[in-house]
Scaffold this motif. Structure first.
Motif, mmCIF file in Angstrom:
data_model
loop_
_atom_site.group_PDB
_atom_site.id
_atom_site.type_symbol
_atom_site.label_atom_id
_atom_site.label_comp_id
_atom_site.label_asym_id
_atom_site.label_seq_id
_atom_site.Cartn_x
_atom_site.Cartn_y
_atom_site.Cartn_z
ATOM 1 N N ASN A 1 0.830 -1.213 0.000
ATOM 2 C CA ASN A 1 0.000 0.000 0.000
ATOM 3 C C ASN A 1 0.864 1.263 0.000
ATOM 4 O O ASN A 1 0.573 2.212 -0.730
ATOM 5 C CB ASN A 1 -0.957 0.008 1.190
ATOM 6 N N MET A 2 1.902 1.261 0.794
ATOM 7 C CA MET A 2 2.799 2.421 0.835
ATOM 8 C C MET A 2 3.502 2.612 -0.508
ATOM 9 O O MET A 2 3.611 3.730 -1.008
ATOM 10 C CB MET A 2 3.827 2.269 1.963
ATOM 11 N N ARG B 1 -1.278 0.012 -11.408
ATOM 12 C CA ARG B 1 -1.365 0.636 -10.090
ATOM 13 C C ARG B 1 -2.823 0.864 -9.699
ATOM 14 O O ARG B 1 -3.231 0.541 -8.581
ATOM 15 C CB ARG B 1 -0.599 1.955 -10.105
ATOM 16 N N ASP B 2 -3.611 1.420 -10.618
ATOM 17 C CA ASP B 2 -5.028 1.666 -10.341
ATOM 18 C C ASP B 2 -5.763 0.365 -10.035
ATOM 19 O O ASP B 2 -6.618 0.327 -9.141
ATOM 20 C CB ASP B 2 -5.684 2.382 -11.506
ATOM 21 N N LEU C 1 2.545 1.666 -3.507
ATOM 22 C CA LEU C 1 1.612 2.095 -4.542
ATOM 23 C C LEU C 1 1.150 3.533 -4.340
ATOM 24 O O LEU C 1 0.683 4.175 -5.276
ATOM 25 C CB LEU C 1 0.403 1.158 -4.591
ATOM 26 N N SER C 2 1.306 4.043 -3.138
ATOM 27 C CA SER C 2 0.924 5.421 -2.834
ATOM 28 C C SER C 2 2.065 6.408 -3.070
ATOM 29 O O SER C 2 1.901 7.606 -2.841
ATOM 30 C CB SER C 2 0.459 5.516 -1.375
ATOM 31 N N ASP C 3 3.187 5.917 -3.528
ATOM 32 C CA ASP C 3 4.365 6.755 -3.754
ATOM 33 C C ASP C 3 4.034 7.884 -4.733
ATOM 34 O O ASP C 3 3.540 7.642 -5.837
ATOM 35 C CB ASP C 3 5.495 5.888 -4.308
ATOM 36 N N GLN C 4 4.324 9.112 -4.346
ATOM 37 C CA GLN C 4 4.022 10.285 -5.164
ATOM 38 C C GLN C 4 4.880 10.366 -6.422
ATOM 39 O O GLN C 4 4.582 11.140 -7.338
ATOM 40 C CB GLN C 4 4.179 11.560 -4.325
ATOM 41 N N LEU D 1 -4.814 -0.629 -6.485
ATOM 42 C CA LEU D 1 -5.390 0.264 -5.493
ATOM 43 C C LEU D 1 -6.906 0.112 -5.376
ATOM 44 O O LEU D 1 -7.486 0.415 -4.346
ATOM 45 C CB LEU D 1 -5.027 1.722 -5.812
ATOM 46 N N GLU E 1 2.961 10.008 -9.859
ATOM 47 C CA GLU E 1 2.376 11.198 -10.473
ATOM 48 C C GLU E 1 3.458 12.095 -11.067
ATOM 49 O O GLU E 1 3.308 12.618 -12.165
ATOM 50 C CB GLU E 1 1.546 11.988 -9.460
#
Length: 111
Positions: free
Chosen positions: A33-34, A105-106, A36-39, A109, A42
């Motif tokens: 989770n961490m 990734r989507d 995949l949340s990496d900025q 998530l 973007e």
């Protein structure tokens, strides 16, 4: 919610990921989770649009390490391909590869 079974269905090498996390499923899932949340995901999209290949390489290379350690194989394969093209500073349209990364990734998530 991302699950071990969901990761297996995605094609992740769950056993390798678990081995890196001392067999602790809850810790592995937290790390996934961490990761995949990496900025940087973007930011990578932005610098690719700007055709800033130097920064794109740095971001992609870092994400390759994160995703590789998490053993998210399908996503890792695409990020690795992009990393090598960026390493060579190939001037091409990276949007198809980036779209594959974002789709993977989507998908994860959304679990």
């Amino acid at each position: 919610m991302i699950t071990i079974e969901g990761l297996r269905d995605f094609g992740a090498d769950v056993q390798s990921g678990l081995d890196r996390c001392m067999g602790k499923e809850d810790f592995y899932l937290k790390m996934v989770n961490m990761g995949l949340s990496d900025q940087r995901f973007e930011r990578l999209g932005t610098v690719l649009q700007e055709k800033n290949l130097d920064e794109a390489f740095e971001l992609c290379h870092a994400l390759k390490g994160v995703i590789g350690n998490l053993a998210l194989t399908p996503m890792y394969d695409v990020i690795s391909e992009m990393t090598e093209k960026l390493r060579a500073r190939q001037n091409e349209d990276y949007s198809p590869l980036y779209a594959q990364i974002k789709t993977s990734r989507d998908r994860l998530l959304a679990m």
